[in-house]
Design a protein around this motif. Structure first.
Motif, PDB file in Angstrom:
ATOM      1  N   LEU A  39       1.329  -1.214   0.328  1.00  0.00           N
ATOM      2  CA  LEU A  39      -0.266  -0.054   0.032  1.00  0.00           C
ATOM      3  C   LEU A  39       1.232   1.088  -0.178  1.00  0.00           C
ATOM      4  CD1 LEU A  39      -2.735  -1.027   2.454  1.00  0.00           C
ATOM      5  CD2 LEU A  39      -2.944  -0.965   0.041  1.00  0.00           C
ATOM      6  N   GLN A  40       2.112   1.454   0.863  1.00  0.00           N
ATOM      7  CA  GLN A  40       2.936   2.171   1.045  1.00  0.00           C
ATOM      8  C   GLN A  40       3.977   2.844  -0.439  1.00  0.00           C
ATOM      9  OE1 GLN A  40       5.125   1.526   4.448  1.00  0.00           O
ATOM     10  NE2 GLN A  40       3.896   3.255   5.769  1.00  0.00           N
ATOM     11  N   LYS A  43       0.908   4.825  -2.979  1.00  0.00           N
ATOM     12  CA  LYS A  43       0.239   5.729  -2.494  1.00  0.00           C
ATOM     13  C   LYS A  43       1.053   6.928  -3.457  1.00  0.00           C
ATOM     14  CE  LYS A  43      -0.464   8.418   0.907  1.00  0.00           C
ATOM     15  NZ  LYS A  43      -1.006   9.635   2.260  1.00  0.00           N
ATOM     16  N   SER A  92      -4.232   0.415  -7.207  1.00  0.00           N
ATOM     17  CA  SER A  92      -4.350   2.013  -6.585  1.00  0.00           C
ATOM     18  C   SER A  92      -5.062   2.077  -5.483  1.00  0.00           C
ATOM     19  CB  SER A  92      -4.905   2.954  -7.769  1.00  0.00           C
ATOM     20  OG  SER A  92      -6.244   2.795  -8.258  1.00  0.00           O
ATOM     21  N   LEU A  93      -4.553   2.522  -4.972  1.00  0.00           N
ATOM     22  CA  LEU A  93      -5.536   3.018  -3.429  1.00  0.00           C
ATOM     23  C   LEU A  93      -6.743   3.086  -3.855  1.00  0.00           C
ATOM     24  CD1 LEU A  93      -2.631   4.033  -0.936  1.00  0.00           C
ATOM     25  CD2 LEU A  93      -3.407   1.918  -1.285  1.00  0.00           C
ATOM     26  N   GLY A  95     -10.136   4.820  -1.486  1.00  0.00           N
ATOM     27  CA  GLY A  95     -10.377   5.822  -0.110  1.00  0.00           C
ATOM     28  C   GLY A  95     -10.195   4.825   0.850  1.00  0.00           C
ATOM     29  N   GLY A  98      -5.941   4.215   1.696  1.00  0.00           N
ATOM     30  CA  GLY A  98      -5.846   5.100   1.833  1.00  0.00           C
ATOM     31  C   GLY A  98      -5.692   5.262   4.071  1.00  0.00           C
ATOM     32  N   LEU A 101      -3.869   3.286   5.883  1.00  0.00           N
ATOM     33  CA  LEU A 101      -2.927   3.193   5.263  1.00  0.00           C
ATOM     34  C   LEU A 101      -2.534   4.641   6.544  1.00  0.00           C
ATOM     35  CD1 LEU A 101      -0.113   2.416   3.764  1.00  0.00           C
ATOM     36  CD2 LEU A 101      -0.982   4.363   2.008  1.00  0.00           C
ATOM     37  N   GLU A 102      -3.062   5.564   6.472  1.00  0.00           N
ATOM     38  CA  GLU A 102      -3.207   6.680   7.500  1.00  0.00           C
ATOM     39  C   GLU A 102      -3.262   6.314   9.093  1.00  0.00           C
ATOM     40  OE1 GLU A 102      -2.425   9.827   6.896  1.00  0.00           O
ATOM     41  OE2 GLU A 102      -2.410   9.480   4.354  1.00  0.00           O
TER      42      GLU A 102
END
Length: 177
Positions: A39-40, A43, A92-93, A95, A98, A101-102
């Protein structure tokens, strides 16, 4: 305490730290370390091909595909064919990807790398050569490994090999005696 015991304790501490981080990551974000790294990797680019992800994370394309399958089932990434070259598939990520990931903790290897880079060159070389020697002493020098600090199969979907299954059965049978 004998030095070999101190070495074994230090190795166990490293293994334990990795295990605790993996549990924390799973609890906080519901991810494995390799899933987080994938995921990183995606991003900052918005979208990447399987090959690009494999290069960024230092794992095989087959492993990336398995990880992406799991992430896609959870709705964290989406895949689409390239507009100009339909053979290329981009990830692609979403929503939700993301958002996860945050809130995910910093990967353990990032913390390690930051501290390692602060060491003098001779200290880095000493650590590297010592760890390479330990790996060789444990007959692990030829084991293929990526720079991902995590326990277990990197994609969590690798079935146990017949050799491991046989070894497990042997240990289980021995334990029962």
């Amino acid at each position: 305490m004998a030095r070999h015991d101190e070495v074994l304790i230090a190795l166990r501490q490293i293994i334990r730290a990795t295990d605790l981080y993996s549990r924390k990551l799973s609890k906080v974000a519901g991810l494995t370390a390799p899933q987080l790294l994938v995921l990183q990797a995606i991003k900052p680019h918005g979208e990447l091909t399987m090959g690009d992800i494999a290069n960024e994370v230092s794992v095989s394309q087959a492993t990336v595909t398995t990880i992406l399958d799991r992430l896609e089932k959870r709705g964290l990434i989406e895949r689409k064919r390239g507009e100009q070259d339909k053979r290329r598939v981009y990830a692609s990520l979403t929503g939700e990807g993301g958002a996860i990931l945050e809130r995910a903790p910093t990967p353990l290897q990032e913390e390690f790398m930051a501290r390692f880079e602060q060491l003098q060159d001779w200290e880095q070389t000493l650590i590297l050569s010592s760890l390479q020697r330990v790996a060789a002493m444990m007959n692990a020098g030829d084991i293929d490994a990526s720079p991902v600090l995590d326990l277990g199969a990197i994609d969590r979907a690798q079935p146990a090999t017949e050799e491991r299954r046989g070894r497990h059965r042997t240990h289980s049978q021995t334990d029962q005696k």
